[in-house]
Design an enzyme around this catalytic site. Sequence first.
Site, short mmCIF file in Angstrom:
data_model
loop_
_atom_site.label_atom_id
_atom_site.label_comp_id
_atom_site.label_asym_id
_atom_site.label_seq_id
_atom_site.Cartn_x
_atom_site.Cartn_y
_atom_site.Cartn_z
N ASP A 1 -8.93 -6.52 9.83
CA ASP A 1 -8.74 -5.14 9.39
C ASP A 1 -10.04 -4.36 9.25
OD1 ASP A 1 -7.01 -3.08 8.51
OD2 ASP A 1 -7.45 -3.53 6.41
N HIS A 2 -9.98 -3.08 9.61
CA HIS A 2 -11.11 -2.14 9.46
C HIS A 2 -12.41 -2.71 10.04
CE1 HIS A 2 -9.45 1.34 7.40
NE2 HIS A 2 -8.66 0.50 6.75
N SER B 1 -1.40 1.09 -1.91
CA SER B 1 -1.35 0.67 -3.31
C SER B 1 -1.16 1.86 -4.25
CB SER B 1 -2.64 -0.07 -3.69
OG SER B 1 -2.75 -1.30 -3.01
N ASN C 1 0.01 -1.12 4.60
CA ASN C 1 -1.15 -1.91 4.17
C ASN C 1 -1.34 -1.83 2.67
OD1 ASN C 1 -1.50 -2.13 6.94
ND2 ASN C 1 -3.67 -1.64 6.89
N THR D 1 -5.48 -3.09 -2.92
CA THR D 1 -5.87 -2.90 -4.31
C THR D 1 -4.80 -3.36 -5.28
OG1 THR D 1 -7.28 -1.04 -3.66
CG2 THR D 1 -6.66 -1.18 -5.98
#
Length: 284
Positions: free
Chosen positions: A84-85, A214, A233, A236
Amino acid sequence: MPLVTTGELVTRAAAERCAVAAFNIITLEHIEAVIAGAESAEAPVVLQVSENAVRFRYGRLLPLARAAVAAAERAAVPVALHLDHVQSDDLLRQAPGAGFSSVMYDAACLPYAQNLAATRAAADWAHAQGLWIEAELGQIGGKDGQPALDAHAPGARTDPTQARAFVTDSGVDALAVAIGSAHAMTTRTATLDHDRLKRLAATLDVPLVLHGSSGVPDAELTAAVAGGIAKVNIGTALNIAMTGAIRTYLAAHPEAVDSRKYLSVGREAMVRAVAGIIGTLTNA
């Protein structure tokens, strides 16, 4: 069971007008909790390792990735592994050998032309390796001299027409869109732009992804899935659950030194959080 691919989970979710949950993992406890929560909910799940998480683990991808693969292979539900990212091309190129079936390549902070060029190159390479690739598009700058906005900057919104051109020209398999969520929110107060989501879903022919979930309340998540979000996604929310449970335990047991005692409490709190979020998505 054997690892499944992120692409097949998200493609199926998009076709069925539902969403698959993707949770960011940092520790072995995160891995175990996400799988246990998914098993409790009897639902498939995606384990995500971010570039920030790799940096936290001394820059080494394989230890956490191999733990995730080993746990996934013993899971009672389908589990996929997603990187991810990713901004580092070096990290991107480690994905196939570490068990990942997909990557999210993040060049969204670059001006549009550079974002597109970098993402196109990443997509070409990823597809040659058999990887499914996700990208992100925030708000393109240029109007009145304004710079580009990151997808999670306050006020950033993805333009449907620009998004269609970006997806076509980059060749990505899914797009994370800016509709009002934000990374690292510790309160569930985000309000999503559902009209924009409707226009994005009508304009694009690839699955849509919601990052920063989140901070999104249950009702907003349910509406987002109904509006076309196929991958949600979450990061947190797990850290809030884990940290809160550990704080409570240590406050009640100041003499505690055995990390297994408080880590198990934190892990169980994450299991409950995972099952609850998947339940919300399942009932959307």
